[in-house]
Design an enzyme around this catalytic site. Sequence first.
Site, PDB file in Angstrom:
ATOM      1  NE  ARG A  26      -3.658  -0.550  -0.189  1.00 32.10           N
ATOM      2  CZ  ARG A  26      -4.872  -0.540   0.366  1.00 32.10           C
ATOM      3  NH1 ARG A  26      -5.230  -1.489   1.178  1.00 32.10           N
ATOM      4  NH2 ARG A  26      -5.733   0.405   0.086  1.00 32.10           N
ATOM      5  NE  ARG A  30      -4.275   2.610   2.844  1.00 32.85           N
ATOM      6  CZ  ARG A  30      -4.405   1.595   3.657  1.00 32.85           C
ATOM      7  NH1 ARG A  30      -3.356   1.084   4.232  1.00 32.85           N
ATOM      8  NH2 ARG A  30      -5.591   1.117   3.924  1.00 32.85           N
ATOM      9  NE  ARG A  39      -8.749   9.449  -2.974  1.00 33.08           N
ATOM     10  CZ  ARG A  39      -9.727  10.116  -2.390  1.00 33.08           C
ATOM     11  NH1 ARG A  39      -9.597  11.405  -2.144  1.00 33.08           N
ATOM     12  NH2 ARG A  39     -10.832   9.518  -2.061  1.00 33.08           N
ATOM     13  CG  ASP A  76      -8.970  -1.776  -4.469  1.00 32.84           C
ATOM     14  OD1 ASP A  76      -8.363  -1.137  -3.589  1.00 32.84           O
ATOM     15  OD2 ASP A  76      -9.762  -2.696  -4.214  1.00 32.84           O
ATOM     16  CE1 TYR A 153     -13.934  -5.680   1.199  1.00 33.24           C
ATOM     17  CE2 TYR A 153     -12.251  -7.214   0.446  1.00 33.24           C
ATOM     18  CZ  TYR A 153     -12.644  -6.169   1.265  1.00 33.24           C
ATOM     19  OH  TYR A 153     -11.751  -5.614   2.140  1.00 33.24           O
TER      20      TYR A 153
HETATM   21  C1  LIG Z   1      -8.422  -5.688   0.959  1.00 30.15           C
HETATM   22  C2  LIG Z   1      -7.812  -4.850  -0.141  1.00 30.15           C
HETATM   23  C3  LIG Z   1      -8.467  -3.782  -0.840  1.00 30.15           C
HETATM   24  N1  LIG Z   1      -7.548  -3.302  -1.750  1.00 30.15           N
HETATM   25  C4  LIG Z   1      -6.353  -3.960  -1.641  1.00 30.15           C
HETATM   26  C5  LIG Z   1      -6.515  -4.971  -0.662  1.00 30.15           C
HETATM   27  C6  LIG Z   1      -5.467  -6.001  -0.305  1.00 30.15           C
HETATM   28  C7  LIG Z   1      -4.391  -5.476   0.571  1.00 30.15           C
HETATM   29  C8  LIG Z   1      -4.819  -5.246   1.983  1.00 30.15           C
HETATM   30  O1  LIG Z   1      -5.218  -6.198   2.660  1.00 30.15           O
HETATM   31  O2  LIG Z   1      -4.683  -4.082   2.433  1.00 30.15           O
HETATM   32  C9  LIG Z   1      -5.136  -3.781  -2.427  1.00 30.15           C
HETATM   33  C10 LIG Z   1      -4.762  -2.454  -2.924  1.00 30.15           C
HETATM   34  N2  LIG Z   1      -5.493  -1.285  -2.934  1.00 30.15           N
HETATM   35  C11 LIG Z   1      -4.769  -0.284  -3.487  1.00 30.15           C
HETATM   36  C12 LIG Z   1      -3.534  -0.827  -3.924  1.00 30.15           C
HETATM   37  C13 LIG Z   1      -2.552   0.010  -4.725  1.00 30.15           C
HETATM   38  C14 LIG Z   1      -1.154  -0.275  -4.723  1.00 30.15           C
HETATM   39  C15 LIG Z   1      -0.462  -0.148  -3.380  1.00 30.15           C
HETATM   40  O3  LIG Z   1      -0.110   0.955  -2.979  1.00 30.15           O
HETATM   41  O4  LIG Z   1      -0.201  -1.173  -2.751  1.00 30.15           O
HETATM   42  C16 LIG Z   1      -3.507  -2.172  -3.541  1.00 30.15           C
HETATM   43  C17 LIG Z   1      -2.422  -3.218  -3.718  1.00 30.15           C
HETATM   44  C18 LIG Z   1      -5.175   1.121  -3.653  1.00 30.15           C
HETATM   45  C19 LIG Z   1      -6.229   1.691  -2.789  1.00 30.15           C
HETATM   46  N3  LIG Z   1      -7.402   1.107  -2.400  1.00 30.15           N
HETATM   47  C20 LIG Z   1      -8.140   1.970  -1.636  1.00 30.15           C
HETATM   48  C21 LIG Z   1      -7.427   3.189  -1.534  1.00 30.15           C
HETATM   49  C22 LIG Z   1      -7.926   4.442  -0.792  1.00 30.15           C
HETATM   50  C23 LIG Z   1      -8.919   5.155  -1.648  1.00 30.15           C
HETATM   51  C24 LIG Z   1      -8.757   6.638  -1.587  1.00 30.15           C
HETATM   52  O5  LIG Z   1      -7.781   7.164  -2.139  1.00 30.15           O
HETATM   53  O6  LIG Z   1      -9.649   7.230  -0.991  1.00 30.15           O
HETATM   54  C25 LIG Z   1      -6.230   3.023  -2.252  1.00 30.15           C
HETATM   55  C26 LIG Z   1      -5.162   4.042  -2.460  1.00 30.15           C
HETATM   56  C27 LIG Z   1      -9.464   1.706  -1.043  1.00 30.15           C
HETATM   57  C28 LIG Z   1      -9.731   0.370  -0.499  1.00 30.15           C
HETATM   58  N4  LIG Z   1      -9.626  -0.819  -1.182  1.00 30.15           N
HETATM   59  C29 LIG Z   1      -9.934  -1.875  -0.330  1.00 30.15           C
HETATM   60  C30 LIG Z   1     -10.283  -1.310   0.921  1.00 30.15           C
HETATM   61  C31 LIG Z   1     -10.704  -2.112   2.148  1.00 30.15           C
HETATM   62  C32 LIG Z   1     -10.205   0.097   0.801  1.00 30.15           C
HETATM   63  C33 LIG Z   1     -10.595   1.156   1.818  1.00 30.15           C
HETATM   64  C34 LIG Z   1      -9.644   1.343   2.903  1.00 30.15           C
HETATM   65  C35 LIG Z   1      -8.202   1.450   2.483  1.00 30.15           C
HETATM   66  O7  LIG Z   1      -7.746   2.494   2.015  1.00 30.15           O
HETATM   67  O8  LIG Z   1      -7.524   0.434   2.643  1.00 30.15           O
HETATM   68  C36 LIG Z   1      -9.864  -3.310  -0.691  1.00 30.15           C
END
Ligand SMILES: Cc1c2[nH]c(c1CCC(=O)O)Cc1[nH]c(c(CCC(=O)O)c1C)Cc1[nH]c(c(CCC(=O)O)c1C)Cc1[nH]c(c(C)c1CCC(=O)O)C2
Length: 340
Positions: A26, A30, A39, A76, A153
């Site tokens: 991640r 973030r 963003r 994602d 999900y």
């Molecule tokens: C379970 C899961 C998700 N997404 C992901 C997982 C598996 C990894 C883990 O267990 O953390 C994987 C993921 N999501 C995102 C990436 C991008 C690459 C990276 O930086 O690793 C990756 C590899 C971008 C994202 N995915 C998300 C954001 C935030 C959205 C925003 O910018 O508002 C980003 C940058 C949103 C997201 N997407 C998901 C959730 C639960 C959320 C909300 C909370 C959070 O931020 O974790 C599902």
Amino acid sequence: MQLKNDLLIRAAKGQEVERTPVWLMRQAGRILPEYRAVRDSVSGFIELAQTPELAAEVTIQPVDILDVDAAIIFSDILVIPEAMGLPYEMVEKRGPWFPETVKSEADLKKLRIADGKDDLSYVIEAIKITKKALNGRVPLIGFAGAPWTIFAYMIEGSGSKTFSKARAMLYTQPDFSHQLLQLITKSTINYLKAQVEAGVNLIQVFDSWAGILPPDHYREYSLRYISQICDAIHEVPKTVFAKGAFFARTEMAALNCETIGLDWNMDIKESRQLIGPHKTLQGNLDPAALYGNAKEVEKATKLMMDQFKGSRHIANLGHGVYPDIDPEMVKVFIQTVKNY
Ligand SMILES: Cc1c2[nH]c(c1CCC(=O)O)Cc1[nH]c(c(CCC(=O)O)c1C)Cc1[nH]c(c(CCC(=O)O)c1C)Cc1[nH]c(c(C)c1CCC(=O)O)C2
């Protein structure tokens, strides 16, 4: 194209390395103000992820700013359900939400196997742009969710502490569950193959909700499908990160992948014993360690490095970096690994 820094790939394959490579789950998005600026120029996460030039830009930000040894494509795991016909929304501060969920055989019939190339052309395009812009500086990691985590999900419709609807399904409708998991697996294989074709150098499968299943269900409803994915991809090394699957470490050693990700609950030496010498281990600093000051972060990082010493290792956190972590402390973590 020849990679200038191929530490990650060599470490994954168990080849000689001058030092341990490091990146963070991640890392894209973030924590970086530079990410938030990009963003805020669009309507939200989904538009950003679907605009290849911008997705490429935020993919490369951590390489420029944090000096990590790998980029991970900005996307994602939930793009797969969408490509199968189940769209999601990303609700500010709350996370993903599916207006429709999968409840019955009738819902299942409405889904399709994603082909990865056409359905997810925006990710494929972002990979191509990123590869070009990186110009071989560091490897690019592609990824997908593990079928069980995606299933969770699609059934639940959002995040959940227990994913009890998804877990209930495995008891009440095992055949239906297998059918849906197989559809997801086929879609994921198509998608990962398209990512490899577009140029990713390594792939990681995220099983974020592995830890909520009992061991027998984990074997039957998750590992079985992860194993199909590992067997289908040959061109690049594969990493499997199954959060909370401490009970499955011995079986994970038999997967056709190069690297196993450890979360921070997993004891490093015990994991090495259970998994054996023939896999690279990735991880596993507690993400909360980065709330410390520079001295404390350095100390915790060195302690982790000491325990991995002398065997195949890719340094990372034990899960994704938390959104409110100071990027300066992420830099301390990275530099401590590099200087170790
Ligand atoms: C379970 C899961 C998700 N997404 C992901 C997982 C598996 C990894 C883990 O267990 O953390 C994987 C993921 N999501 C995102 C990436 C991008 C690459 C990276 O930086 O690793 C990756 C590899 C971008 C994202 N995915 C998300 C954001 C935030 C959205 C925003 O910018 O508002 C980003 C940058 C949103 C997201 N997407 C998901 C959730 C639960 C959320 C909300 C909370 C959070 O931020 O974790 C599902």
